[in-house]
Design an enzyme around this catalytic site. Structure first.
Site, short mmCIF file in Angstrom:
data_model
loop_
_atom_site.label_atom_id
_atom_site.label_comp_id
_atom_site.label_asym_id
_atom_site.label_seq_id
_atom_site.Cartn_x
_atom_site.Cartn_y
_atom_site.Cartn_z
N ILE A 89 0.87 -1.18 0.00
CA ILE A 89 0.00 0.00 0.00
C ILE A 89 0.90 1.23 0.00
CG2 ILE A 89 -1.66 1.31 1.38
CD1 ILE A 89 -2.81 -1.40 2.28
N HIS A 106 -5.08 -4.52 -11.90
CA HIS A 106 -5.74 -5.21 -10.78
C HIS A 106 -6.62 -6.32 -11.34
CE1 HIS A 106 -7.29 -5.72 -6.75
NE2 HIS A 106 -8.50 -5.79 -7.27
C1 GAR Z 1 -1.61 -9.97 -11.04
O1 GAR Z 1 -2.77 -10.75 -11.19
C2 GAR Z 1 -1.99 -8.53 -10.72
O2 GAR Z 1 -3.18 -8.13 -11.36
C3 GAR Z 1 -2.18 -8.60 -9.22
O3 GAR Z 1 -1.15 -9.42 -8.78
C4 GAR Z 1 -0.82 -10.37 -9.79
C5 GAR Z 1 0.66 -10.29 -10.02
O4 GAR Z 1 1.08 -11.30 -10.91
N1 GAR Z 1 -2.14 -7.29 -8.66
C6 GAR Z 1 -2.89 -6.92 -7.63
O5 GAR Z 1 -3.65 -7.66 -7.04
C7 GAR Z 1 -2.73 -5.45 -7.24
N2 GAR Z 1 -3.78 -5.04 -6.36
P1 GAR Z 1 2.48 -11.18 -11.64
O6 GAR Z 1 3.52 -10.94 -10.55
O7 GAR Z 1 2.67 -12.52 -12.28
O8 GAR Z 1 2.42 -10.04 -12.62
#
Ligand code: GAR
Length: 212
Positions: A89, A106
């Site tokens: 955050i 997101h």
């Molecule tokens: C993704 O699904 C992204 O949308 C989410 O974390 C994951 C990261 O995956 N982000 C959130 O939840 C932000 N609030 P990655 O490390 O493989 O890109």
């Protein structure tokens, strides 16, 4: 040429999708993680991209972490800061500093399901559609002016993992596309509203901007 800095916390698949998209006029100045063990850091190093790690646990306060993070980011002089699975955050001063030049992806159709565990919550709510949102970052967690959204169907036999995988595929398409639009000057934030010129996109002409 626009410089972007990508912030990650873990696996970094969105970051990899952005790197692999090889977006015209985009230079990846650095990949920064708040976790030393983030798998994405190794990938970035292999690709010859500068990396930095700021372990948030080493800081006495959220503000102290934010200040050091901003100093590290600004050392790479980015035009755009890209949060790609960055699970911290961020404080109001930090988000204000990057207003209009920091975006996030997101895994839900915002404003539904901000925060964590989005896919389980979407399934429990009986949603028939799920998806992802690319948005400019404001002080409010997982809020901020929406740049793009993509939806996928929820299937009867979905569990949080299968749904997450389907949504993630869409994230990998939408996020590099939004960055490409920012890089060629077709995406910006104006008076808190998203201006997105899609005139040369396949979908046809569309301009969303106050006063246009
Ligand atoms: C993704 O699904 C992204 O949308 C989410 O974390 C994951 C990261 O995956 N982000 C959130 O939840 C932000 N609030 P990655 O490390 O493989 O890109």
């Amino acid at each position: 040429m626009k410089t972007i800095v990508i912030l990650i916390s873990g696996r970094g698949s969105n970051m990899r999708a952005i790197v692999d998209a090889d977006i015209a006029n985009v230079r990846i100045g650095a990949v920064i993680s708040n976790r030393p063990d983030a798998a994405g850091l190794a990938f970035a190093r292999e690709r010859g991209i500068a990396t930095a790690c700021l372990d948030h646990r080493a800081f006495a306060s959220r503000d102290a972490f934010d200040r050091e993070l901003a100093a590290t980011i600004d050392g790479f002089a980015p035009d755009l800061v890209v949060l790609a699975g960055f699970m911290r955050i961020l404080g109001a001063a930090f988000t204000r500093h990057y207003q209009g030049r920091m975006i996030n992806v997101h895994p839900s159709l915002l404003p539904a399901f901000t925060g964590l565990d989005t896919h389980r919550r979407a399934l429990e709510a009986g949603c028939r559609l799920a998806g992802c949102t690319v948005h400019f970052v404001t002080a409010e967690l997982d809020h901020g002016p929406i740049i793009a959204q993509g939806a996928v169907p929820v299937l009867d036999d979905d569990d949080p993992e299968t749904l997450a995988a389907r949504v993630l595929e869409l994230e990998h398409i939408l996020y590099p596309r939004a960055i490409a639009r920012f890089a060629d000057g077709r995406l910006r934030l104006s008076d808190g509203k998203v201006c997105l010129d899609t005139a040369n996109d396949d979908a046809g002409a569309q301009l969303t901007c106050p006063g246009n």
